[in-house]
Design an enzyme around this catalytic site. Sequence first.
Site, PDB file in Angstrom:
ATOM      1  N   ASP A 182       0.831  -1.205   0.000  1.00  0.00           N
ATOM      2  CA  ASP A 182       0.000   0.000   0.000  1.00  0.00           C
ATOM      3  C   ASP A 182       0.870   1.261   0.000  1.00  0.00           C
ATOM      4  O   ASP A 182       1.974   1.259   0.555  1.00  0.00           O
ATOM      5  CB  ASP A 182      -0.903  -0.025   1.245  1.00  0.00           C
ATOM      6  CG  ASP A 182      -2.064   0.949   1.129  1.00  0.00           C
ATOM      7  OD1 ASP A 182      -2.265   1.533   0.044  1.00  0.00           O
ATOM      8  OD2 ASP A 182      -2.777   1.122   2.129  1.00  0.00           O
TER       9      ASP A 182
ATOM     10  N   ASN B 224       1.358   3.432  -2.913  1.00  0.00           N
ATOM     11  CA  ASN B 224       1.918   3.873  -4.205  1.00  0.00           C
ATOM     12  C   ASN B 224       1.441   5.266  -4.586  1.00  0.00           C
ATOM     13  O   ASN B 224       2.211   6.099  -5.065  1.00  0.00           O
ATOM     14  CB  ASN B 224       1.497   2.919  -5.332  1.00  0.00           C
ATOM     15  CG  ASN B 224       2.047   1.530  -5.159  1.00  0.00           C
ATOM     16  OD1 ASN B 224       2.944   1.315  -4.352  1.00  0.00           O
ATOM     17  ND2 ASN B 224       1.528   0.573  -5.908  1.00  0.00           N
TER      18      ASN B 224
ATOM     19  N   ARG C 279       0.242   7.729  -2.633  1.00  0.00           N
ATOM     20  CA  ARG C 279       0.796   8.785  -1.770  1.00  0.00           C
ATOM     21  C   ARG C 279       2.264   9.038  -2.088  1.00  0.00           C
ATOM     22  O   ARG C 279       2.733  10.170  -2.082  1.00  0.00           O
ATOM     23  CB  ARG C 279       0.628   8.391  -0.286  1.00  0.00           C
ATOM     24  CG  ARG C 279      -0.736   8.754   0.267  1.00  0.00           C
ATOM     25  CD  ARG C 279      -1.044   8.010   1.520  1.00  0.00           C
ATOM     26  NE  ARG C 279      -1.397   6.615   1.250  1.00  0.00           N
ATOM     27  CZ  ARG C 279      -1.473   5.666   2.170  1.00  0.00           C
ATOM     28  NH1 ARG C 279      -1.214   5.944   3.419  1.00  0.00           N
ATOM     29  NH2 ARG C 279      -1.822   4.443   1.839  1.00  0.00           N
TER      30      ARG C 279
ATOM     31  N   ARG D 126      -0.288   9.185 -10.112  1.00  0.00           N
ATOM     32  CA  ARG D 126      -0.405   7.970  -9.295  1.00  0.00           C
ATOM     33  C   ARG D 126       0.249   6.751  -9.965  1.00  0.00           C
ATOM     34  O   ARG D 126       0.860   5.921  -9.302  1.00  0.00           O
ATOM     35  CB  ARG D 126      -1.883   7.661  -9.033  1.00  0.00           C
ATOM     36  CG  ARG D 126      -2.569   8.639  -8.101  1.00  0.00           C
ATOM     37  CD  ARG D 126      -4.037   8.259  -7.928  1.00  0.00           C
ATOM     38  NE  ARG D 126      -4.177   6.898  -7.438  1.00  0.00           N
ATOM     39  CZ  ARG D 126      -4.064   6.558  -6.148  1.00  0.00           C
ATOM     40  NH1 ARG D 126      -3.841   7.466  -5.250  1.00  0.00           N
ATOM     41  NH2 ARG D 126      -4.204   5.298  -5.788  1.00  0.00           N
TER      42      ARG D 126
ATOM     43  N   HIS E 152       2.715   3.259  -8.990  1.00  0.00           N
ATOM     44  CA  HIS E 152       2.507   1.831  -9.279  1.00  0.00           C
ATOM     45  C   HIS E 152       3.704   1.250 -10.031  1.00  0.00           C
ATOM     46  O   HIS E 152       4.111   0.116  -9.798  1.00  0.00           O
ATOM     47  CB  HIS E 152       1.221   1.633 -10.087  1.00  0.00           C
ATOM     48  CG  HIS E 152      -0.017   2.068  -9.340  1.00  0.00           C
ATOM     49  ND1 HIS E 152      -0.232   1.760  -8.021  1.00  0.00           N
ATOM     50  CD2 HIS E 152      -1.099   2.806  -9.731  1.00  0.00           C
ATOM     51  CE1 HIS E 152      -1.392   2.274  -7.625  1.00  0.00           C
ATOM     52  NE2 HIS E 152      -1.927   2.914  -8.639  1.00  0.00           N
TER      53      HIS E 152
ATOM     54  N   LEU F  40      10.845 -20.605  -4.541  1.00  0.00           N
ATOM     55  CA  LEU F  40       9.801 -19.716  -3.996  1.00  0.00           C
ATOM     56  C   LEU F  40       8.498 -19.789  -4.813  1.00  0.00           C
ATOM     57  O   LEU F  40       8.539 -19.753  -6.048  1.00  0.00           O
ATOM     58  CB  LEU F  40      10.311 -18.263  -4.017  1.00  0.00           C
ATOM     59  CG  LEU F  40       9.284 -17.218  -3.586  1.00  0.00           C
ATOM     60  CD1 LEU F  40       9.147 -17.179  -2.070  1.00  0.00           C
ATOM     61  CD2 LEU F  40       9.646 -15.833  -4.110  1.00  0.00           C
TER      62      LEU F  40
ATOM     63  N   ARG G 224      -5.475  -2.155   8.398  1.00  0.00           N
ATOM     64  CA  ARG G 224      -6.723  -2.891   8.148  1.00  0.00           C
ATOM     65  C   ARG G 224      -6.440  -3.972   7.117  1.00  0.00           C
ATOM     66  O   ARG G 224      -5.396  -3.957   6.457  1.00  0.00           O
ATOM     67  CB  ARG G 224      -7.824  -1.948   7.687  1.00  0.00           C
ATOM     68  CG  ARG G 224      -7.457  -1.115   6.478  1.00  0.00           C
ATOM     69  CD  ARG G 224      -8.617  -0.270   5.942  1.00  0.00           C
ATOM     70  NE  ARG G 224      -8.097   0.607   4.912  1.00  0.00           N
ATOM     71  CZ  ARG G 224      -7.713   1.864   5.106  1.00  0.00           C
ATOM     72  NH1 ARG G 224      -7.788   2.411   6.302  1.00  0.00           N
ATOM     73  NH2 ARG G 224      -7.239   2.588   4.108  1.00  0.00           N
ATOM     74  N   LEU G 225      -7.410  -4.884   6.966  1.00  0.00           N
ATOM     75  CA  LEU G 225      -7.172  -6.031   6.078  1.00  0.00           C
ATOM     76  C   LEU G 225      -7.683  -5.821   4.664  1.00  0.00           C
ATOM     77  O   LEU G 225      -7.261  -6.539   3.742  1.00  0.00           O
ATOM     78  CB  LEU G 225      -7.806  -7.296   6.661  1.00  0.00           C
ATOM     79  CG  LEU G 225      -7.102  -7.843   7.911  1.00  0.00           C
ATOM     80  CD1 LEU G 225      -7.787  -9.115   8.380  1.00  0.00           C
ATOM     81  CD2 LEU G 225      -5.633  -8.124   7.617  1.00  0.00           C
TER      82      LEU G 225
END
Length: 254
Positions: free
Chosen positions: A34, A36, A38, A47, A51, A145, A208-209
């Site tokens: 979370d 990107n 801002r 914006r 990203h 992975l 928060r989720l």
Amino acid sequence: MPMKLPFFKSKKEEIPIQTEELTNVPEHVAIIMDGNGRWAKQKGLPRIAGHKAGMDVVKDTVETAVKHNIKILTLFAFSTENWKRPKHEVEYLLRLPKEFLHIYLPDLIKNNVRIETIGDFDSLPGYTKEAVQYAKEKTKDNDGLLLNFALNYGSRKEILRAIKSMMEDMDNEEFSLEQVDEKLLSKYLYTHNVSDPDLLIRTSGEQRLSNFLLWQLAYTEFWFTDVLWPDFTEEVFVKALMDYQNRSRRYGGI
Ligand code: FPP
């Protein structure tokens, strides 16, 4: 044709963290990437520049996960709620997986990374599906992975979908009501073939989720940082891993 960037050769200074120091590495790390927007705003950029920077940090984060022997990395790349964003931002976000794979797939293959997704894959645009499907196919036999992208993912929709599918199978007498338990429901989730996350990281200061892995995070350790996703570095990641070392996981016991 974008310039091919080195994947596992970081120009950044090596961080003096010894892998041996991490005795209890989480097997499965999930990240809500979370901040990107801002990050871009702070720099006076659109914006989407946030990203794009975030996409490059995904590469660095995969590198760190491999280095520290994490087995599964689940990244929240696009939520079922993200469709509400302006059309051009949605399209940019959905083109990022293709861009990412175009640049980094050869290195991911070389490094034994397997690519998978969770979420409503069929409803994604063709250009996203084709690129990701190709990468899944190319990496399916890799056993390093597991890089799991949550794409068009929403946890409540996932649970509803599981329940509907389970009810159908029950109608077809594949099992009885008495046989319905947590283990059975888990088998109907997108995550049926992976363990629950041991550690959840969310960047940007939000705590928060956001409809991410609601079922699977029942006993997961949470770690929040104010760092915005494009500024997430190996150092920050290792801080989270170090913090995880001190968690006492009791799963409701004593
Ligand atoms: C949230 O930040 C971030 C997203 C909705 C997208 C996350 C995607 C990436 C980090 C790139 C994905 C890369 C690949 C390879 C698929 P935000 O835009 O909500 O930020 P804000 O809260 O500051 O506005």
